[in-house]
Design a protein around this motif. Sequence first.
Motif, PDB file in Angstrom:
ATOM      1  N   UNK A   1     -46.801 -11.563  23.962  1.00 27.77           N
ATOM      2  CA  UNK A   1     -47.849 -11.687  22.942  1.00 27.77           C
ATOM      3  C   UNK A   1     -47.704 -10.605  21.877  1.00 27.77           C
ATOM      4  N   UNK A   2     -47.386  -9.389  22.278  1.00 28.33           N
ATOM      5  CA  UNK A   2     -47.213  -8.299  21.322  1.00 28.33           C
ATOM      6  C   UNK A   2     -46.027  -8.568  20.395  1.00 28.33           C
ATOM      7  N   UNK A   3     -44.898  -8.954  20.966  1.00 31.77           N
ATOM      8  CA  UNK A   3     -43.729  -9.249  20.139  1.00 31.77           C
ATOM      9  C   UNK A   3     -43.971 -10.397  19.187  1.00 31.77           C
ATOM     10  N   UNK A   4     -44.695 -11.422  19.653  1.00 31.08           N
ATOM     11  CA  UNK A   4     -44.985 -12.577  18.798  1.00 31.08           C
ATOM     12  C   UNK A   4     -45.898 -12.194  17.646  1.00 31.08           C
ATOM     13  N   UNK A   5     -46.923 -11.399  17.914  1.00 30.80           N
ATOM     14  CA  UNK A   5     -47.846 -10.973  16.853  1.00 30.80           C
ATOM     15  C   UNK A   5     -47.117 -10.160  15.784  1.00 30.80           C
ATOM     16  N   UNK A   6     -46.226  -9.277  16.201  1.00 30.39           N
ATOM     17  CA  UNK A   6     -45.462  -8.482  15.236  1.00 30.39           C
ATOM     18  C   UNK A   6     -44.631  -9.402  14.335  1.00 30.39           C
ATOM     19  N   UNK A   7     -44.023 -10.422  14.929  1.00 30.05           N
ATOM     20  CA  UNK A   7     -43.200 -11.343  14.144  1.00 30.05           C
ATOM     21  C   UNK A   7     -44.052 -12.189  13.197  1.00 30.05           C
ATOM     22  N   UNK A   8     -45.211 -12.644  13.657  1.00 31.85           N
ATOM     23  CA  UNK A   8     -46.073 -13.465  12.800  1.00 31.85           C
ATOM     24  C   UNK A   8     -46.606 -12.671  11.617  1.00 31.85           C
ATOM     25  N   UNK A   9     -46.832 -11.386  11.813  1.00 26.23           N
ATOM     26  CA  UNK A   9     -47.383 -10.556  10.735  1.00 26.23           C
ATOM     27  C   UNK A   9     -46.304 -10.150   9.735  1.00 26.23           C
ATOM     28  N   UNK A  10     -45.146  -9.733  10.226  1.00 25.62           N
ATOM     29  CA  UNK A  10     -44.141  -9.133   9.346  1.00 25.62           C
ATOM     30  C   UNK A  10     -42.912 -10.013   9.105  1.00 25.62           C
ATOM     31  N   UNK A  11     -42.781 -11.136   9.797  1.00 24.77           N
ATOM     32  CA  UNK A  11     -41.617 -11.992   9.608  1.00 24.77           C
ATOM     33  C   UNK A  11     -41.578 -12.631   8.228  1.00 24.77           C
ATOM     34  N   UNK A  12     -40.394 -12.775   7.671  1.00 23.47           N
ATOM     35  CA  UNK A  12     -40.199 -13.372   6.345  1.00 23.47           C
ATOM     36  C   UNK A  12     -39.113 -14.441   6.417  1.00 23.47           C
ATOM     37  N   UNK A  13     -39.082 -15.291   5.381  1.00 22.72           N
ATOM     38  CA  UNK A  13     -38.067 -16.332   5.310  1.00 22.72           C
ATOM     39  C   UNK A  13     -37.212 -16.266   4.070  1.00 22.72           C
ATOM     40  N   UNK A  14     -37.615 -15.460   3.096  1.00 15.41           N
ATOM     41  CA  UNK A  14     -36.870 -15.341   1.838  1.00 15.41           C
ATOM     42  C   UNK A  14     -35.829 -14.236   1.931  1.00 15.41           C
ATOM     43  N   UNK A  15     -34.776 -14.366   1.121  1.00 11.74           N
ATOM     44  CA  UNK A  15     -33.744 -13.340   1.062  1.00 11.74           C
ATOM     45  C   UNK A  15     -34.367 -12.046   0.537  1.00 11.74           C
ATOM     46  N   UNK A  16     -34.187 -10.968   1.280  1.00 17.33           N
ATOM     47  CA  UNK A  16     -34.773  -9.683   0.893  1.00 17.33           C
ATOM     48  C   UNK A  16     -34.027  -9.082  -0.303  1.00 17.33           C
ATOM     49  N   UNK A  17     -34.729  -8.254  -1.052  1.00 22.81           N
ATOM     50  CA  UNK A  17     -34.134  -7.665  -2.256  1.00 22.81           C
ATOM     51  C   UNK A  17     -32.881  -6.861  -1.925  1.00 22.81           C
ATOM     52  N   UNK A  18     -32.901  -6.137  -0.808  1.00 23.58           N
ATOM     53  CA  UNK A  18     -31.754  -5.301  -0.455  1.00 23.58           C
ATOM     54  C   UNK A  18     -30.564  -6.128   0.022  1.00 23.58           C
ATOM     55  N   UNK A  19     -30.794  -7.428   0.282  1.00 20.00           N
ATOM     56  CA  UNK A  19     -29.713  -8.293   0.755  1.00 20.00           C
ATOM     57  C   UNK A  19     -29.115  -9.153  -0.351  1.00 20.00           C
ATOM     58  N   UNK A  20     -29.675  -9.023  -1.563  1.00 22.22           N
ATOM     59  CA  UNK A  20     -29.149  -9.805  -2.681  1.00 22.22           C
ATOM     60  C   UNK A  20     -27.940  -9.114  -3.284  1.00 22.22           C
ATOM     61  N   UNK A  21     -27.137  -9.902  -3.992  1.00 23.66           N
ATOM     62  CA  UNK A  21     -25.923  -9.344  -4.592  1.00 23.66           C
ATOM     63  C   UNK A  21     -26.290  -8.351  -5.679  1.00 23.66           C
ATOM     64  N   UNK A  22     -25.678  -7.198  -5.603  1.00 19.54           N
ATOM     65  CA  UNK A  22     -25.939  -6.142  -6.581  1.00 19.54           C
ATOM     66  C   UNK A  22     -24.838  -6.148  -7.638  1.00 19.54           C
ATOM     67  N   UNK A  23     -25.240  -6.301  -8.878  1.00 19.87           N
ATOM     68  CA  UNK A  23     -24.279  -6.316  -9.987  1.00 19.87           C
ATOM     69  C   UNK A  23     -24.114  -4.904 -10.540  1.00 19.87           C
ATOM     70  N   UNK A  24     -22.904  -4.402 -10.450  1.00 19.85           N
ATOM     71  CA  UNK A  24     -22.626  -3.055 -10.933  1.00 19.85           C
ATOM     72  C   UNK A  24     -22.263  -3.112 -12.420  1.00 19.85           C
ATOM     73  N   UNK A  25     -22.886  -2.263 -13.190  1.00 22.79           N
ATOM     74  CA  UNK A  25     -22.620  -2.201 -14.630  1.00 22.79           C
ATOM     75  C   UNK A  25     -22.052  -0.836 -14.978  1.00 22.79           C
TER      76      UNK A  25
END
Length: 420
Positions: free
Chosen positions: A394-418
């Motif tokens: 129950x504890x593990x499930x609650x943590x996942x329901x509160x903080x789980x995401x489905x979108x690509x995180x900003x830190x996981x997106x391609x970084x374009x170097x200029x």
Amino acid sequence: MATMTELSSTEEKNKYSQDTQVDEKLILRKAPSLCSTRYGIAFLAHLCNFTIMAQNVIMNISMVTMVNSTGHQSQFNNSTEGPPVDSFGGPNNAPKSLPAGGSVFGGQFALWERWGPPHERSRLCSFALSGMIMGAFTAILLGGVISQALGWPFVFYIFGGIGCVCCLLWFVLVYDDPVSHPWINVTEKEYIISSLAQQVSSSKQSLPIKAVVRSLPFWSICFCSFSHLWLINIFIVYTPTYISSVFHVNIRDNGFLSALPFIVAWVIGVLGGHLADFLLTKNFRIVTVRKIATVLGILPPSAFLVALPYLTSSYITTMTLLTLACGLSSLCQTGVYINALDIAPRYSSFLTGAARGFAQIAAVLAPTVSGFLLSQDSEFGWRNVFLLMFAINLLGLLIYLIFGEGDVQDWAKERKLTRL
């Protein structure tokens, strides 16, 4: 004039987008599905996972026979009524054997970064991961029979031989991506590449360690995986012992009854992957699908097990609840276990391996703690084991329901170097 140019540019972009969507639909219709390279790779991953879990379970079944054997196979009947126990009452070999395949679990997800179209990942990953369930089913069902008929060494010869065959097939047939595969259908290659065009880049970028450590969605996957693996370890290690202690069935019936829930779990796990992909095609949010699958894979099974000590007089009810609990638990394969592919496709292999490694702590703690509880209280031991498991789930499930995401995180997106 500028306005006309902008309108013309917009029209061209819209037309290009429409043409691209039409081309992708045509490719999708022509691309092979079941008889395809990507499904062949999923089948090979299924076999590899089968071998890993079968070897782990076989170790649990055969440990006492290996230690106490004096060359007489008849000793098997007296030594395999339950898993071997250590000084705390828990299986002394489970912590050593179960974590062995953790690195393989994470490593195979590197394939789905480049082989799994987004709307097929649930079914591909669930089928691949279901190999672990089939491995547990086969080992529990046949391990005792093989040891009785041929002797305990043949259990390792047979399942070890299957593992060698899987390795050879893997080395010959599996490649990093569709581009490098020499025998893939051209239409299928175009379909996979086009479906992953916006998620996977050929550019190499270092893993943002600090961002990963600070990522709550990642840690929610870790803690939820830990809680689910605690549940799975209770099933694998203690289901045979529970059936024996409560109903006093013989070893042949015990093997069959212990294996029955796992074949149900295999079926539900495979069907769950198809259902998840179907919901995604109906415009369900990814995070919604993942969380629904995870809730169904953790909450009902935990509740069913908590009810078991109060239903010991009903043999049929007990077996029904055990089968349903184990079957539904496999839905997590299309939930939390593949969520790393959603939030960070380019780093999913590392994140999945790290989460699995964290969760493997449960493989060490669950048998030891549960064995200790059983040895300390013979009357209410099983109730305490199941209540503790429910609280952790129950504890593990609650943590996942509160903080789980489905979108690509900003830190996981391609970084374009200029460069300036």
